[in-house]
Design a protein around this motif. Sequence first.
Motif, short mmCIF file in Angstrom:
data_model
loop_
_atom_site.label_atom_id
_atom_site.label_comp_id
_atom_site.label_asym_id
_atom_site.label_seq_id
_atom_site.Cartn_x
_atom_site.Cartn_y
_atom_site.Cartn_z
N VAL A 23 -3.61 5.75 -6.64
CA VAL A 23 -2.23 6.14 -6.40
C VAL A 23 -1.88 5.68 -4.99
O VAL A 23 -2.58 5.99 -4.02
CB VAL A 23 -2.04 7.65 -6.55
N ILE A 24 -0.77 4.93 -4.87
CA ILE A 24 -0.43 4.24 -3.64
C ILE A 24 0.90 4.75 -3.10
O ILE A 24 1.91 4.79 -3.83
CB ILE A 24 -0.31 2.71 -3.88
N ARG A 25 0.90 5.11 -1.82
CA ARG A 25 2.14 5.45 -1.12
C ARG A 25 2.16 4.67 0.19
O ARG A 25 1.68 5.13 1.22
CB ARG A 25 2.22 6.96 -0.84
N LEU A 26 2.71 3.47 0.13
CA LEU A 26 2.75 2.59 1.30
C LEU A 26 4.15 2.03 1.58
O LEU A 26 4.40 1.55 2.68
CB LEU A 26 1.78 1.42 1.11
N MET A 27 5.04 2.10 0.60
CA MET A 27 6.37 1.51 0.76
C MET A 27 7.28 2.47 1.53
O MET A 27 7.38 3.66 1.19
CB MET A 27 6.98 1.23 -0.61
N PRO A 28 7.96 2.00 2.57
CA PRO A 28 8.90 2.88 3.28
C PRO A 28 9.97 3.43 2.35
O PRO A 28 10.39 2.78 1.39
CB PRO A 28 9.51 1.94 4.34
N GLU A 36 17.05 2.60 5.70
CA GLU A 36 17.42 1.77 4.55
C GLU A 36 16.29 0.79 4.24
O GLU A 36 15.87 0.02 5.11
CB GLU A 36 18.71 1.00 4.81
N LEU A 37 15.79 0.83 3.01
CA LEU A 37 14.81 -0.14 2.55
C LEU A 37 15.58 -1.33 1.99
O LEU A 37 16.14 -1.26 0.90
CB LEU A 37 13.90 0.47 1.50
N ILE A 38 15.63 -2.41 2.74
CA ILE A 38 16.42 -3.57 2.35
C ILE A 38 15.69 -4.39 1.28
O ILE A 38 16.29 -4.85 0.30
CB ILE A 38 16.73 -4.44 3.59
N ALA A 39 14.40 -4.56 1.45
CA ALA A 39 13.59 -5.29 0.47
C ALA A 39 12.14 -4.88 0.67
O ALA A 39 11.73 -4.51 1.78
CB ALA A 39 13.74 -6.80 0.64
N GLY A 40 11.36 -4.94 -0.41
CA GLY A 40 9.96 -4.59 -0.29
C GLY A 40 9.15 -5.08 -1.46
O GLY A 40 9.66 -5.22 -2.57
#
Length: 291
Positions: A23-28, A36-40
Amino acid sequence: MLYDISLHMLYAYDAPASNARHVIRLMPLAIPGRQELIAGSLDFTPSPEERNTFADFFGQPTTSVMLRAPHRRLDIRMQARVSVEARPVTGTSTLLKRLPQELAALWSLGAASPHHLAGPSPRAPDTSEIADFAKDFARPDETVRDIATALCERIYHEFSYDGDATHVDTTPQQAFRLKRGVCQDFAHVMIVALRSLGIPAGYVSGFIRTIPPPGKERLEGADAMHAWVRVWCGDDVGYIELDPTNNIPAGTDHIVVACGRDYADIAPVVGVLKGSGSQKIEQGVDVIPLQ
């Protein structure tokens, strides 16, 4: 502030691993009015046979992967462009003596409810030593914000940053006795101390931009994942965020990945696998300001 963030995590195993579930939690996060998460993008090598995204209890996007085939290493790469805005604290913080009444009047048990952050949790249990330490800050006629800020400053001055003193499973009590540790330890000690005073407090995982000394070049991969504390200061103010490792409020250099009760709720990578021997973990993070 606008940032490009890149992270590389490598898990290398002594013997082939299989049937791995992570289980991964790395994305802002995308946080209205704050971030604001513009791209990821989040990529894995080898590619997982299964990949799913779901919302955790706190409503935060979380990725689950399954790798059935034997593999001797797992590469995780995250890239994101994030805009972070300064969010000034507005309103009047509640006095400590009035906080129980405000909590009792709050019936919501939604994801943002301070009730989830008021009691002990798996990685932030009640600890008598830390509660005794916190008694110096039990000033009923002071605001919750002032008490939390003073406690943050005390931890910063009395604890030493030492990456070799603790490990990921070190308890708040152990770190408190050592008076040494890393951001995770300082955050847990502060959370336990605040809760002992009846103040709801939680754990924030994210990234922080490091600024090199004057005249020195910024080192590639020198940035890091970081942890700090969110504190509920009453209905009028809501949550503030404080960083006891650096004795500052969380600002535009802090990029939020997840919020929870403690590290166990929002560990960046957690899972199980079938294998033998030990594993080696390497990590590199770059937080590059664009403006």
